[in-house]
Design a protein around this motif. Structure first.
Motif, mmCIF file in Angstrom:
data_model
loop_
_atom_site.group_PDB
_atom_site.id
_atom_site.type_symbol
_atom_site.label_atom_id
_atom_site.label_comp_id
_atom_site.label_asym_id
_atom_site.label_seq_id
_atom_site.Cartn_x
_atom_site.Cartn_y
_atom_site.Cartn_z
ATOM 1 N N VAL A 178 -4.300 4.833 1.131
ATOM 2 C CA VAL A 178 -4.080 5.207 -0.144
ATOM 3 C C VAL A 178 -5.361 6.239 -0.552
ATOM 4 O O VAL A 178 -5.399 7.059 -1.452
ATOM 5 C CB VAL A 178 -4.217 3.947 -1.090
ATOM 6 C CG1 VAL A 178 -4.205 4.278 -2.738
ATOM 7 C CG2 VAL A 178 -3.054 3.079 -0.787
ATOM 8 N N GLN A 179 -6.498 5.848 -0.118
ATOM 9 C CA GLN A 179 -7.710 6.630 -0.316
ATOM 10 C C GLN A 179 -7.673 7.964 -0.098
ATOM 11 O O GLN A 179 -7.926 9.036 -0.831
ATOM 12 C CB GLN A 179 -8.972 5.922 0.307
ATOM 13 C CG GLN A 179 -9.631 4.520 -0.162
ATOM 14 C CD GLN A 179 -10.543 3.817 0.536
ATOM 15 O OE1 GLN A 179 -11.148 4.848 1.437
ATOM 16 N NE2 GLN A 179 -10.842 2.555 0.649
ATOM 17 N N LEU A 207 -6.537 3.550 -8.368
ATOM 18 C CA LEU A 207 -6.356 3.635 -7.018
ATOM 19 C C LEU A 207 -8.012 4.172 -6.358
ATOM 20 O O LEU A 207 -8.189 4.313 -5.112
ATOM 21 C CB LEU A 207 -5.364 4.680 -6.618
ATOM 22 C CG LEU A 207 -4.238 4.170 -7.039
ATOM 23 C CD1 LEU A 207 -3.017 5.272 -6.668
ATOM 24 C CD2 LEU A 207 -3.782 3.029 -6.639
ATOM 25 N N SER A 242 0.727 -1.263 -0.017
ATOM 26 C CA SER A 242 0.050 0.025 -0.099
ATOM 27 C C SER A 242 0.915 1.280 0.045
ATOM 28 O O SER A 242 0.417 2.394 -0.394
ATOM 29 C CB SER A 242 -1.041 -0.204 1.218
ATOM 30 O OG SER A 242 -0.058 0.214 2.495
ATOM 31 N N ARG A 281 1.534 1.999 -3.601
ATOM 32 C CA ARG A 281 0.454 2.190 -4.409
ATOM 33 C C ARG A 281 0.203 3.884 -3.698
ATOM 34 O O ARG A 281 -0.116 4.731 -4.826
ATOM 35 C CB ARG A 281 -0.843 1.607 -3.981
ATOM 36 C CG ARG A 281 -0.692 0.088 -4.516
ATOM 37 C CD ARG A 281 -1.994 -0.561 -4.512
ATOM 38 N NE ARG A 281 -2.828 -0.541 -3.298
ATOM 39 C CZ ARG A 281 -2.462 -1.213 -2.198
ATOM 40 N NH1 ARG A 281 -1.623 -2.455 -2.272
ATOM 41 N NH2 ARG A 281 -3.310 -1.338 -1.153
ATOM 42 N N ASP A 341 -9.355 1.442 -4.393
ATOM 43 C CA ASP A 341 -8.167 0.873 -3.529
ATOM 44 C C ASP A 341 -8.921 0.627 -2.103
ATOM 45 O O ASP A 341 -9.669 1.483 -1.363
ATOM 46 C CB ASP A 341 -6.946 1.613 -3.355
ATOM 47 C CG ASP A 341 -5.791 0.839 -2.893
ATOM 48 O OD1 ASP A 341 -4.945 0.706 -3.865
ATOM 49 O OD2 ASP A 341 -5.812 0.560 -1.630
#
Length: 261
Positions: free
Chosen positions: A199-200, A191, A154, A157, A194
């Motif tokens: 990440v969000q 993403l 993560s 990402r 995701d």
């Protein structure tokens, strides 16, 4: 109650000793004592960024190796990956000068540098160090980032979104990728769904950056994303619209009603 210690205070001779001890295990010729002494003599009175710059400069001098050889040594000292989605600036703080080393001295070695930044971001962050590489080698770096958007880690990402943010805090503002908002949006599109909250949040912040200069394109893209993914992405989209909502922007408010919020 313990007193607060500013982050900058951790970037001193003690941090230099931590780096020196780690490096010496893999590179016995590293002049650890003189490295620590020079850092100790130079950081007093400096703020965080300048302290990091001093440690990085002294690290480069003490290593005294061609960049590719230095990278091989530095990769060995990174330690275990951060298995959580916090603590990057706590447990991994000592790697900040290493990331800056790549940023300053690695621009002529994009492949080796990108590989090291990939490893650093699993333990600390590469969101600042990657930006000069984007400016110089955009096509090559974007190819990497598109692959990294599907990485199992993560932190990697998140770097895809965070490192390309136009208005990343504490970093120099960066133009849109290829001067085209659609390139940013296409990059972070995978993403949007995701599963990682970490990440969000970055994706929402990236969208909010774009909302300040490319509102029309952003909302059109959000409508498309909402049609594809439904209400499960409402949180990210709302986070990305927060500045427009705060300013009572009518198009943003209309889209919020469309989502049902």
């Amino acid at each position: 109650m313990s007193s607060y210690t500013p982050l900058k205070c951790y970037f001193d001779a003690n941090l230099a000793q931590i780096l020196g001890d780690r490096i010496s295990r893999f590179y016995p010729d590293f002049s650890c004592d003189s490295f620590v002494k020079r850092v100790d003599n130079s950081v007093e009175g400096l703020e965080l960024k300048n302290r990091v710059a001093v440690i990085t400069k002294e690290l480069h001098m003490a290593l005294s190796l061609p960049y590719v050889e230095a990278v091989n040594v530095l990769e060995k000292i990174l330690g275990p990956e951060n298995e959580t989605e916090k603590g990057m600036f706590i447990n991994g703080y000592f790697l900040m000068p290493v990331a800056y080393y790549v940023e300053v001295y690695g621009l002529n070695h994009v492949e080796d540098s990108m590989n090291l930044l990939y490893e650093i971001t699993k333990r600390h962050t590469s969101e600042y160090a990657i930006r000069p590489f984007l400016l110089r080698y955009e096509k090559q770096v974007l190819e990497k980032l598109r692959v990294w958007a599907a990485d199992e880690n993560s932190h990697v990402r998140r770097l895809v979104s965070e490192g390309t943010r136009p208005r990343l805090p504490w970093a120099k503002r960066m133009n849109l990728l290829s001067n085209d908002s659609s390139v940013n949006l296409t990059l972070i599109e995978p993403l949007v769904t995701d599963h990682s909250k970490y990440v969000q949040k970055s994706v929402g912040n990236h969208l909010n950056d774009l909302s300040k200069t490319h509102e029309e394109e952003l909302i059109a893209w959000m409508i498309k994303m909402h049609d594809l993914h439904g209400n499960r992405i409402n949180g990210i989209l709302k986070h990305g619209l927060r500045s427009l909502i705060k300013s009572n922007d009518q198009d943003a408010l209309a889209f919020m009603r469309r989502m049902g919020d």
